[in-house]
Design an enzyme around this catalytic site. Structure first.
Site, PDB file in Angstrom:
ATOM      1  N   GLN A 182     -10.135  -4.118  -3.311  1.00  0.00           N
ATOM      2  CA  GLN A 182     -11.421  -3.563  -2.870  1.00  0.00           C
ATOM      3  C   GLN A 182     -12.495  -3.807  -3.931  1.00  0.00           C
ATOM      4  O   GLN A 182     -13.593  -4.278  -3.614  1.00  0.00           O
ATOM      5  CB  GLN A 182     -11.262  -2.051  -2.624  1.00  0.00           C
ATOM      6  N   HIS A 209      -7.360   0.548  -6.356  1.00  0.00           N
ATOM      7  CA  HIS A 209      -7.549  -0.293  -5.162  1.00  0.00           C
ATOM      8  C   HIS A 209      -8.219  -1.584  -5.635  1.00  0.00           C
ATOM      9  O   HIS A 209      -9.401  -1.827  -5.394  1.00  0.00           O
ATOM     10  CB  HIS A 209      -8.427   0.456  -4.158  1.00  0.00           C
ATOM     11  N   ARG A 234       0.876  -1.179   0.000  1.00  0.00           N
ATOM     12  CA  ARG A 234       0.000   0.000   0.000  1.00  0.00           C
ATOM     13  C   ARG A 234       0.904   1.216   0.000  1.00  0.00           C
ATOM     14  O   ARG A 234       1.702   1.420   0.920  1.00  0.00           O
ATOM     15  CB  ARG A 234      -0.913   0.014   1.234  1.00  0.00           C
ATOM     16  N   ARG A 241     -13.547  -8.685   1.884  1.00  0.00           N
ATOM     17  CA  ARG A 241     -12.127  -8.420   1.601  1.00  0.00           C
ATOM     18  C   ARG A 241     -11.299  -9.647   1.997  1.00  0.00           C
ATOM     19  O   ARG A 241     -10.387 -10.050   1.302  1.00  0.00           O
ATOM     20  CB  ARG A 241     -11.636  -7.191   2.388  1.00  0.00           C
ATOM     21  N   ASP A 266     -17.380   7.062  -1.691  1.00  0.00           N
ATOM     22  CA  ASP A 266     -16.100   6.960  -0.975  1.00  0.00           C
ATOM     23  C   ASP A 266     -15.783   8.350  -0.439  1.00  0.00           C
ATOM     24  O   ASP A 266     -16.438   9.344  -0.807  1.00  0.00           O
ATOM     25  CB  ASP A 266     -15.006   6.457  -1.951  1.00  0.00           C
ATOM     26  N   CYS A 278     -16.305   1.661   0.629  1.00  0.00           N
ATOM     27  CA  CYS A 278     -15.124   0.839   0.929  1.00  0.00           C
ATOM     28  C   CYS A 278     -14.697   0.978   2.387  1.00  0.00           C
ATOM     29  O   CYS A 278     -14.015   0.103   2.915  1.00  0.00           O
ATOM     30  CB  CYS A 278     -13.978   1.225   0.003  1.00  0.00           C
TER      31      CYS A 278
END
Ligand code: CP
Ligand code: NVA
Length: 318
Positions: free
Chosen positions: A144, A141, A114, A304, A236, A276
Site C-alpha cells: 500500500q 502494509h 495477508r 496497487r 485510514d 488506502c
C-alpha cells in the site's frame, strides 16, 4: 532500452522477500517505481514476463483491492495464482505455518500473505525458500505504501518540498507510510491521539533513516498542526481489521481527527486527499472530501496493480 531485469536496483531483488518497507533500500524502491511506471505505460510489453510462474495468495482477513490486484496483476504478467482462505487452509490450526510453507514452496514461485500477527508473515518467509510478500499484517502494509508514494510522485512530480500529513490511527498503514517517507526523503507529520501513536521502534528507525536521506519525520497529537499547509492529507479507518469490537469506543476518541472541510481547508489548496480504502464514509473522512476533486483514492487503488506487478516481477523473475 534496457531490459527490466537489467535495471540497476532490481537485480538484487530476485528471490528476496518483501515483508516490510525496510526490506527495500531507497534505490530499490525507486527502481520498482521506474518498472511500475513502465508497466503502467506499456502493459503489453510485459505479457510474458512471469509466464509459467504461480503465486499463492493467502488471505486470513477480507480484501477487495489486494486480492483483485494480485490476481489480475500476475495474470497480466503471464502467470497464475491460487487464493487460499481460512476455509481452505486454516493456517496455524489445521496445519502449521512451517508445513504450509514447506508444501507451497514445492508448487508455486511466490507467496503473498495477508494475516494478523507480523510474526506469522516473517515465519512464513523464514520457512519458505520462495519470495514472500506482505499483503497486510497488523504491523505493516508495505505494498500500500509503495503504491501511495508512487501516486504522490505521479500527481506532484516529485517529493521535494512536499509536506505529507497522516491523520488518525498510528496503525499498519501509518507505519509503512512513515518508513517509506523516511526512505524517499519526504517530509511527513503524523497526527494521532497520544494513546494511538505509531510504534516507537518504527518512528525511531524512520527518524534514523531520515538522517541519511534528508527526510523530516514528526509526530503530533494536533491534527491541525499536521494538516496546515500540507500537500497530501492521508487518513485510514479508526478501527482496523481485527479491532471491530473497539470501533464504538474509537469513534469517540478519534472524532477530532476526522478529515472534513474545516480540517482539509488548512492544507494547501492543491492538496491531495488519500486513503488506502476501504473508507468508512463520514467517520474518518466526510463524503465531501473523499468525493472532491482533490481526492486521488481510486488512482491509489489502481496503482496497487502496477506497483505490485513490479514487485512480483522483481522478486520472482529478477
Ligand atoms: N487497501 C487495501 O489493502 O484494500 P483491501 O483490504 O480491500 O485489500
Ligand atoms: N488499517 C486497515 C487497512 C485496510 C487496508 C486495516 O488493517 O484494516
Amino acid at each position: 532500452m534496457k531490459q527490466p531485469g537489467k535495471k540497476p536496483g532490481l537485480k538484487n531483488l530476485r528471490g528476496r522477500d518483501f515483508l516490510s518497507v525496510e526490506d527495500f533500500s531507497p534505490k530499490e524502491i525507486k527502481a520498482v517505481f521506474a518498472l511500475a511506471a513502465d508497466m503502467k505505460a506499456r502493459p503489453k510489453s510485459y505479457r510474458k514476463s512471469l509466464e509459467g510462474k504461480f503465486v499463492a495468495l493467502i488471505f486470513e482477513k477480507p480484501s477487495l483491492r489486494t486480492r483483485t490486484t494480485f490476481t489480475v496483476g500476475v495474470a497480466q504478467l503471464g502467470g497464475g495464482s491460487i487464493t487460499l482462505t481460512p476455509a481452505d487452509i486454516n493456517l496455524g490450526k489445521r496445519e502449521s505455518v512451517y508445513d504450509v510453507a514447506k508444501n507451497l514452496e514445492r508448487w508455486v514461485d511466490g507467496i503473498m500473505i495477508r494475516t494478523f500477527g507480523h510474526d506469522i508473515c516473517t515465519s512464513m518467509a523464514e520457512h519458505a525458500s520462495i519470495p514472500v510478500i506482505n499483503g497486510l499484517t497488523d504491523h505493516e502494509h508495505p505494498c500500500q505504501a509503495l503504491a501511495d508514494f508512487f501516486t504522490i510522485i505521479e500527481c506532484k512530480g516529485n517529493l521535494a518540498k512536499l509536506k505529507v500529513a497522516y491523520v488518525g490511527d498510528g496503525n499498519n498503514v501509518a507505519h509503512s507510510l512513515v518508513l517509506t517517507a523516511a526512505r524517499l526523503g519526504a517530509r511527513m507529520v503524523l497526527a494521532t491521539p497520544a494513546t494511538f501513536k505509531p510504534d516507537a521502534g518504527v518512528m525511531e528507525r524512520s527518524c534514523a533513516a531520515a538522517e541519511e536521506t534528508g527526510a523530516a519525520i514528526a509526530w503530533t497529537s494536533d491534527p491541525a498542526e499536521a494538516v496546515r499547509d500540507a500537500d497530501v492529507v492521508y487518513t485510514d479507518t479508526w478501527a482496523s481489521m481485527g479491532q471491530e469490537q473497539e470501533a464504538e469506543a474509537r469513534r469517540k476518541i478519534f472524532a477530532p481527527y476526522q478529515v472534513n472541510r474545516e480540517l482539509f481547508s488548512m492544507a494547501d489548496p492543491g492538496a491531495l486527499f488519500m486513503h488506502c480504502l476501504p473508507a468508512h464514509r463520514n467517520e474518518e473522512v466526510t463524503d465531501e472530501i473523499i468525493d472532491s476533486s482533490n481526492s486521488v483514492v481510486f488512482q491509489e487503488a489502481e496503482n496497487r496493480l502496477h506497483v505490485q506487478k513490479a514487485v512480483m516481477q522483481a522478486l520472482m523473475r529478477g
